[in-house]
Design a protein around this motif. Structure first.
Motif, mmCIF file in Angstrom:
data_model
loop_
_atom_site.group_PDB
_atom_site.id
_atom_site.type_symbol
_atom_site.label_atom_id
_atom_site.label_comp_id
_atom_site.label_asym_id
_atom_site.label_seq_id
_atom_site.Cartn_x
_atom_site.Cartn_y
_atom_site.Cartn_z
ATOM 1 N N ALA A 120 -83.259 16.195 64.692
ATOM 2 C CA ALA A 120 -83.722 16.687 63.391
ATOM 3 C C ALA A 120 -84.279 18.085 63.572
ATOM 4 N N TRP A 121 -84.234 18.861 62.483
ATOM 5 C CA TRP A 121 -84.795 20.217 62.473
ATOM 6 C C TRP A 121 -85.551 20.357 61.166
ATOM 7 N N VAL A 122 -86.836 20.634 61.254
ATOM 8 C CA VAL A 122 -87.675 20.740 60.060
ATOM 9 C C VAL A 122 -88.587 21.954 60.142
ATOM 10 N N ASN A 123 -88.941 22.465 58.978
ATOM 11 C CA ASN A 123 -90.049 23.407 58.859
ATOM 12 C C ASN A 123 -91.219 22.590 58.344
ATOM 13 N N ASP A 124 -92.335 22.594 59.072
ATOM 14 C CA ASP A 124 -93.475 21.797 58.635
ATOM 15 C C ASP A 124 -94.173 22.435 57.438
ATOM 16 N N ARG A 125 -95.225 21.808 56.956
ATOM 17 C CA ARG A 125 -95.938 22.274 55.754
ATOM 18 C C ARG A 125 -96.570 23.647 55.923
ATOM 19 N N PHE A 126 -96.659 24.130 57.168
ATOM 20 C CA PHE A 126 -97.225 25.447 57.445
ATOM 21 C C PHE A 126 -96.134 26.493 57.636
#
Length: 135
Positions: A120-126
């Motif tokens: 998986a590849w995500v941009n977190d809430r920051f």
């Protein structure tokens, strides 16, 4: 994890007011993690009072540094640079994916992509980008 064994290269993350919140989340997600030191802006200093002037922390034994920028920038984090995490098992990748994608942006949902059975590849809430891979 000791300061005496400093690594030569350190990832440095620049936030805009949420550095402490990010550090708290990140250190809660990985074993062998801790906040080493935090210096906050005080009254009448360049940054917003209480925001992070400078901090050092460990994630899974790796040293990181971060700040809350006291200058407004037209840029932020980009997925072109990401933190790559080699997960030990399905439980770990599932837990990290759930926490890091919460209120973030999914770039590649947790799935089998051929090059990896679980990735998986995500941009977190920051806005920090994370690639999660099951070894």
């Amino acid at each position: 994890m000791t300061e005496g064994n400093q690594q030569k290269l350190t990832t440095f993350l620049m936030f805009q007011g949420r550095a402490e919140e990010a550090m708290t989340l990140y250190t809660s997600l990985f074993a062998d993690s801790e906040v080493l030191d935090v210096t906050h802006y005080g009254p009448n200093e360049a940054g917003a009072e209480g925001s992070v002037q400078h901090a050092t922390f460990f994630l899974a034994g790796q040293r990181f540094m971060c700040i809350d920028s006291n200058v407004s920038h037209s840029f932020s984090f980009t997925p072109a640079t990401s933190i790559y995490v080699q997960c030990a098992d399905d439980a770990e990748i599932g837990r990290l994916y759930a926490e890091l994608s919460k209120d973030g942006t999914e770039l590649m949902p947790l799935d089998n992509y051929g090059f990896s059975t679980r990735f998986a590849w995500v941009n977190d809430r920051f806005g920090v980008s994370w690639q999660l891979n099951l070894a």
